[in-house]
Design a protein around this motif. Sequence first.
Motif, PDB file in Angstrom:
ATOM      1  N   THR A 164       0.829  -1.202   0.000  1.00 15.60           N
ATOM      2  CA  THR A 164       0.000   0.000   0.000  1.00 15.60           C
ATOM      3  C   THR A 164       0.866   1.256   0.000  1.00 15.60           C
ATOM      4  O   THR A 164       0.605   2.205  -0.751  1.00 15.60           O
ATOM      5  CB  THR A 164      -0.940   0.015   1.220  1.00 15.60           C
ATOM      6  OG1 THR A 164      -1.773  -1.148   1.186  1.00 15.60           O
ATOM      7  CG2 THR A 164      -1.818   1.261   1.228  1.00 15.60           C
ATOM      8  N   TYR A 165       1.913   1.265   0.826  1.00 16.49           N
ATOM      9  CA  TYR A 165       2.762   2.448   0.917  1.00 16.49           C
ATOM     10  C   TYR A 165       3.505   2.694  -0.391  1.00 16.49           C
ATOM     11  O   TYR A 165       3.535   3.816  -0.897  1.00 16.49           O
ATOM     12  CB  TYR A 165       3.761   2.305   2.063  1.00 16.49           C
ATOM     13  CG  TYR A 165       4.592   3.557   2.271  1.00 16.49           C
ATOM     14  CD1 TYR A 165       4.043   4.676   2.892  1.00 16.49           C
ATOM     15  CD2 TYR A 165       5.906   3.615   1.820  1.00 16.49           C
ATOM     16  CE1 TYR A 165       4.785   5.835   3.058  1.00 16.49           C
ATOM     17  CE2 TYR A 165       6.656   4.774   1.977  1.00 16.49           C
ATOM     18  CZ  TYR A 165       6.097   5.875   2.610  1.00 16.49           C
ATOM     19  OH  TYR A 165       6.844   7.014   2.759  1.00 16.49           O
ATOM     20  N   PHE A 166       4.123   1.634  -0.946  1.00 19.31           N
ATOM     21  CA  PHE A 166       4.926   1.808  -2.157  1.00 19.31           C
ATOM     22  C   PHE A 166       4.066   2.161  -3.364  1.00 19.31           C
ATOM     23  O   PHE A 166       4.388   3.076  -4.125  1.00 19.31           O
ATOM     24  CB  PHE A 166       5.720   0.531  -2.451  1.00 19.31           C
ATOM     25  CG  PHE A 166       6.574   0.617  -3.691  1.00 19.31           C
ATOM     26  CD1 PHE A 166       7.823   1.202  -3.655  1.00 19.31           C
ATOM     27  CD2 PHE A 166       6.113   0.128  -4.910  1.00 19.31           C
ATOM     28  CE1 PHE A 166       8.603   1.308  -4.793  1.00 19.31           C
ATOM     29  CE2 PHE A 166       6.887   0.231  -6.057  1.00 19.31           C
ATOM     30  CZ  PHE A 166       8.135   0.819  -6.002  1.00 19.31           C
ATOM     31  N   MET A 167       2.971   1.429  -3.560  1.00 20.27           N
ATOM     32  CA  MET A 167       2.174   1.604  -4.768  1.00 20.27           C
ATOM     33  C   MET A 167       1.213   2.787  -4.678  1.00 20.27           C
ATOM     34  O   MET A 167       1.047   3.537  -5.641  1.00 20.27           O
ATOM     35  CB  MET A 167       1.392   0.329  -5.085  1.00 20.27           C
ATOM     36  CG  MET A 167       2.256  -0.847  -5.509  1.00 20.27           C
ATOM     37  SD  MET A 167       3.268  -0.544  -6.982  1.00 20.27           S
ATOM     38  CE  MET A 167       2.032  -0.251  -8.246  1.00 20.27           C
ATOM     39  N   VAL A 168       0.567   2.948  -3.530  1.00 19.97           N
ATOM     40  CA  VAL A 168      -0.479   3.977  -3.416  1.00 19.97           C
ATOM     41  C   VAL A 168       0.048   5.256  -2.774  1.00 19.97           C
ATOM     42  O   VAL A 168      -0.031   6.334  -3.369  1.00 19.97           O
ATOM     43  CB  VAL A 168      -1.691   3.426  -2.622  1.00 19.97           C
ATOM     44  CG1 VAL A 168      -2.768   4.504  -2.493  1.00 19.97           C
ATOM     45  CG2 VAL A 168      -2.257   2.187  -3.300  1.00 19.97           C
TER      46      VAL A 168
END
Length: 221
Positions: A126-130
């Motif tokens: 979630t952190y990396f992609m969004v």
Amino acid sequence: MASSEHTSKMKILCIMGVLFSLMLGLLLGISLNINSHDVLTSYRSSITTINHSNTQLAKIMQAELDAVLQDPDTDTLTLNKVEILRDEQIGFLRYWDTLHSNFLQYINGSGDDVVIKYPDNVDATTYFMVSQGNATTLRRQIEAYQQNILQLVDDTILREQLRVDIDFHTQDKYPCNEFHGWECHHFEHTMAIEAENQLNLIQQQALMSGIMVLNAIKRNK
């Protein structure tokens, strides 16, 4: 005496209730672990299959490109279109390679591994992609690639038919807000191994769409 017996019975019932809850929790935990293991195994199997398929598709695409580009009878207009298609696909796939490599490095904590170490990691995905905006950049790259290769097909009817077939679904409506719908649907609160599977499917669509447009160009030369 009666009060003592009542208290003892209540204690027994409480103990039985606790034991029942523990057993239920244990069984539920075992079931979840088994299901989780099955899910992760299924994703790993899917990734292996897609990777093999993508390797074959890349070989087919390269052979098809070479056949047209090296054919002395290919007219200039067709040659230019095929070269543009080749460059568009190379550009998108290079971007994809960099994103995929950075994703694995972020999830694993190192850049040496080609397999996800923590397949059920949700927060890192979630952190990396969004949160870092990589999914939004990916969506924009996909939309630009899709638009650019479709413009190489002059026949309006054929182009619209291809538009339906070459659909990465970035404009679909998802149960998030409109701007982040696609990103949210595919990458928010998603296991790392599931996100990798999504990325590999996007790579596969890019390869297949290139082959479809190339065939359309050859039919209309």
